[in-house]
Design a protein around this motif. Structure first.
Motif, PDB file in Angstrom:
ATOM      1  N   MET A   1       0.842  -1.175   0.000  1.00 31.65           N
ATOM      2  CA  MET A   1       0.000   0.000   0.000  1.00 31.65           C
ATOM      3  C   MET A   1       0.885   1.235   0.000  1.00 31.65           C
ATOM      4  O   MET A   1       2.013   1.212   0.419  1.00 31.65           O
ATOM      5  N   HIS A   2       0.335   2.330  -0.476  1.00 29.67           N
ATOM      6  CA  HIS A   2       1.137   3.539  -0.557  1.00 29.67           C
ATOM      7  C   HIS A   2       1.204   4.269   0.762  1.00 29.67           C
ATOM      8  O   HIS A   2       0.416   4.062   1.664  1.00 29.67           O
ATOM      9  N   SER A   3       2.185   5.141   0.848  1.00 26.92           N
ATOM     10  CA  SER A   3       2.426   5.895   2.067  1.00 26.92           C
ATOM     11  C   SER A   3       1.509   7.103   2.157  1.00 26.92           C
ATOM     12  O   SER A   3       1.091   7.662   1.150  1.00 26.92           O
ATOM     13  N   ASP A   4       1.214   7.528   3.373  1.00 24.72           N
ATOM     14  CA  ASP A   4       0.460   8.747   3.602  1.00 24.72           C
ATOM     15  C   ASP A   4       1.389   9.901   3.933  1.00 24.72           C
ATOM     16  O   ASP A   4       0.993  10.857   4.587  1.00 24.72           O
ATOM     17  N   ALA A   5       2.647   9.816   3.494  1.00 26.56           N
ATOM     18  CA  ALA A   5       3.595  10.887   3.783  1.00 26.56           C
ATOM     19  C   ALA A   5       2.994  12.215   3.361  1.00 26.56           C
ATOM     20  O   ALA A   5       2.319  12.305   2.342  1.00 26.56           O
ATOM     21  N   GLY A   6       3.251  13.244   4.136  1.00 26.57           N
ATOM     22  CA  GLY A   6       2.674  14.555   3.872  1.00 26.57           C
ATOM     23  C   GLY A   6       3.055  15.103   2.515  1.00 26.57           C
ATOM     24  O   GLY A   6       4.208  15.006   2.097  1.00 26.57           O
ATOM     25  N   ARG A   7       2.080  15.687   1.849  1.00 28.65           N
ATOM     26  CA  ARG A   7       2.338  16.329   0.562  1.00 28.65           C
ATOM     27  C   ARG A   7       3.036  17.661   0.801  1.00 28.65           C
ATOM     28  O   ARG A   7       2.760  18.337   1.782  1.00 28.65           O
ATOM     29  N   PRO A   8       3.894  18.057  -0.129  1.00 31.11           N
ATOM     30  CA  PRO A   8       4.556  19.355   0.025  1.00 31.11           C
ATOM     31  C   PRO A   8       3.563  20.509  -0.151  1.00 31.11           C
ATOM     32  O   PRO A   8       2.474  20.319  -0.709  1.00 31.11           O
ATOM     33  N   SER A   9       3.943  21.656   0.295  1.00 27.80           N
ATOM     34  CA  SER A   9       3.123  22.850   0.144  1.00 27.80           C
ATOM     35  C   SER A   9       2.809  23.071  -1.342  1.00 27.80           C
ATOM     36  O   SER A   9       3.668  22.871  -2.203  1.00 27.80           O
ATOM     37  N   GLY A  10       1.575  23.452  -1.634  1.00 23.88           N
ATOM     38  CA  GLY A  10       1.167  23.699  -3.018  1.00 23.88           C
ATOM     39  C   GLY A  10       0.847  22.444  -3.797  1.00 23.88           C
ATOM     40  O   GLY A  10       0.751  22.476  -5.029  1.00 23.88           O
ATOM     41  N   CYS A  11       0.689  21.357  -3.113  1.00 20.94           N
ATOM     42  CA  CYS A  11       0.394  20.079  -3.771  1.00 20.94           C
ATOM     43  C   CYS A  11      -0.957  19.569  -3.285  1.00 20.94           C
ATOM     44  O   CYS A  11      -1.177  19.515  -2.076  1.00 20.94           O
ATOM     45  N   PRO A  12      -1.845  19.230  -4.182  1.00 22.70           N
ATOM     46  CA  PRO A  12      -1.770  19.258  -5.638  1.00 22.70           C
ATOM     47  C   PRO A  12      -1.603  20.690  -6.174  1.00 22.70           C
ATOM     48  O   PRO A  12      -2.009  21.653  -5.533  1.00 22.70           O
ATOM     49  N   PRO A  13      -1.029  20.781  -7.368  1.00 25.01           N
ATOM     50  CA  PRO A  13      -0.726  22.093  -7.935  1.00 25.01           C
ATOM     51  C   PRO A  13      -1.976  22.815  -8.430  1.00 25.01           C
ATOM     52  O   PRO A  13      -3.028  22.214  -8.632  1.00 25.01           O
ATOM     53  N   GLU A  14      -1.798  24.111  -8.636  1.00 25.13           N
ATOM     54  CA  GLU A  14      -2.862  24.922  -9.205  1.00 25.13           C
ATOM     55  C   GLU A  14      -3.253  24.336 -10.562  1.00 25.13           C
ATOM     56  O   GLU A  14      -2.405  23.868 -11.314  1.00 25.13           O
ATOM     57  N   GLY A  15      -4.519  24.312 -10.842  1.00 21.81           N
ATOM     58  CA  GLY A  15      -5.016  23.745 -12.094  1.00 21.81           C
ATOM     59  C   GLY A  15      -5.583  22.350 -11.925  1.00 21.81           C
ATOM     60  O   GLY A  15      -6.329  21.877 -12.776  1.00 21.81           O
ATOM     61  N   ALA A  16      -5.212  21.669 -10.843  1.00 22.82           N
ATOM     62  CA  ALA A  16      -5.786  20.346 -10.569  1.00 22.82           C
ATOM     63  C   ALA A  16      -7.228  20.549 -10.110  1.00 22.82           C
ATOM     64  O   ALA A  16      -7.509  21.435  -9.306  1.00 22.82           O
ATOM     65  N   VAL A  17      -8.119  19.736 -10.662  1.00 20.12           N
ATOM     66  CA  VAL A  17      -9.549  19.907 -10.397  1.00 20.12           C
ATOM     67  C   VAL A  17     -10.209  18.569 -10.075  1.00 20.12           C
ATOM     68  O   VAL A  17      -9.727  17.518 -10.478  1.00 20.12           O
ATOM     69  N   PRO A  18     -11.335  18.611  -9.357  1.00 19.07           N
ATOM     70  CA  PRO A  18     -12.093  17.379  -9.148  1.00 19.07           C
ATOM     71  C   PRO A  18     -12.725  16.943 -10.464  1.00 19.07           C
ATOM     72  O   PRO A  18     -13.179  17.780 -11.240  1.00 19.07           O
ATOM     73  N   GLU A  19     -12.719  15.664 -10.726  1.00 17.07           N
ATOM     74  CA  GLU A  19     -13.328  15.133 -11.950  1.00 17.07           C
ATOM     75  C   GLU A  19     -14.006  13.818 -11.657  1.00 17.07           C
ATOM     76  O   GLU A  19     -13.657  13.120 -10.721  1.00 17.07           O
ATOM     77  N   SER A  20     -14.948  13.475 -12.505  1.00 15.69           N
ATOM     78  CA  SER A  20     -15.550  12.150 -12.449  1.00 15.69           C
ATOM     79  C   SER A  20     -15.439  11.531 -13.829  1.00 15.69           C
ATOM     80  O   SER A  20     -15.395  12.231 -14.837  1.00 15.69           O
ATOM     81  N   GLY A  21     -15.350  10.215 -13.860  1.00 20.71           N
ATOM     82  CA  GLY A  21     -15.257   9.500 -15.121  1.00 20.71           C
ATOM     83  C   GLY A  21     -14.375   8.281 -15.006  1.00 20.71           C
ATOM     84  O   GLY A  21     -13.852   7.962 -13.939  1.00 20.71           O
ATOM     85  N   SER A  22     -14.216   7.608 -16.128  1.00 17.66           N
ATOM     86  CA  SER A  22     -13.384   6.409 -16.190  1.00 17.66           C
ATOM     87  C   SER A  22     -11.982   6.774 -16.654  1.00 17.66           C
ATOM     88  O   SER A  22     -11.811   7.536 -17.608  1.00 17.66           O
ATOM     89  N   PHE A  23     -11.004   6.211 -15.968  1.00 19.76           N
ATOM     90  CA  PHE A  23      -9.601   6.414 -16.291  1.00 19.76           C
ATOM     91  C   PHE A  23      -8.936   5.049 -16.352  1.00 19.76           C
ATOM     92  O   PHE A  23      -9.462   4.062 -15.845  1.00 19.76           O
ATOM     93  N   TYR A  24      -7.740   4.993 -16.953  1.00 18.43           N
ATOM     94  CA  TYR A  24      -7.001   3.745 -17.113  1.00 18.43           C
ATOM     95  C   TYR A  24      -5.621   3.901 -16.505  1.00 18.43           C
ATOM     96  O   TYR A  24      -5.044   4.983 -16.508  1.00 18.43           O
TER      97      TYR A  24
END
Length: 135
Positions: A1-24
């Motif tokens: 499983m992946h780590s829950d290490a803290g994200r750096p400041s500004g992460c996720p970056p500007e421009g990242a948005v919530p989305e719904s749909g199918s991804f691969y």
């Protein structure tokens, strides 16, 4: 499983948005079509020995999963790398409350995007749509 290490400041970056749909996305080669991925199929780049993000928690990309909007684009990207060529492909359905997505097209694939799950420990269900042997 992946780590829950803290994200750096500004992460996720500007421009990242919530989305719904199918991804691969790429998944473990042991899976066959119709299988659900397992928790160990979701390993952040921070914890993956391949690539520039390994062990570098100060990089925002180390906390994002690599996804593709288009199955054919991921198939083509998989052919560019022997490591990726051995992988199966899974489809994951995201809802807007699952985190933030940022389009990050590159030479790897024009439908590539990064996804920062919310909460960071989220492990969604994904279904294998193509095994490495289906090619």
């Amino acid at each position: 499983m992946h780590s829950d290490a803290g994200r750096p400041s500004g992460c996720p970056p500007e421009g990242a948005v919530p989305e719904s749909g199918s991804f691969y996305r790429l998944s473990a080669p042991r899976h066959s079509p119709g299988d659900s991925t397992t928790e160990d199929s979701w390993v952040l780049p921070l914890n993956t020995r391949k690539g520039p993000h390994y062990g570098n928690s100060s990089r925002c990309g180390a906390h994002a999963f690599s996804l593709f909007r288009d199955l054919e684009s991921l198939r083509q990207a998989r052919e560019l790398n022997a490591w990726a060529a051995r992988k199966s492909i899974a489809m994951v359905d995201l809802d807007e409350d699952h985190g933030l997505v940022l389009d990050t097209p590159s030479e790897v694939g024009d439908s590539h995007c990064d996804w920062w799950p919310e909460p960071p420990s989220r492990v969604p269900d994904a279904t294998i749509v193509e095994s490495r042997h289906d090619r």
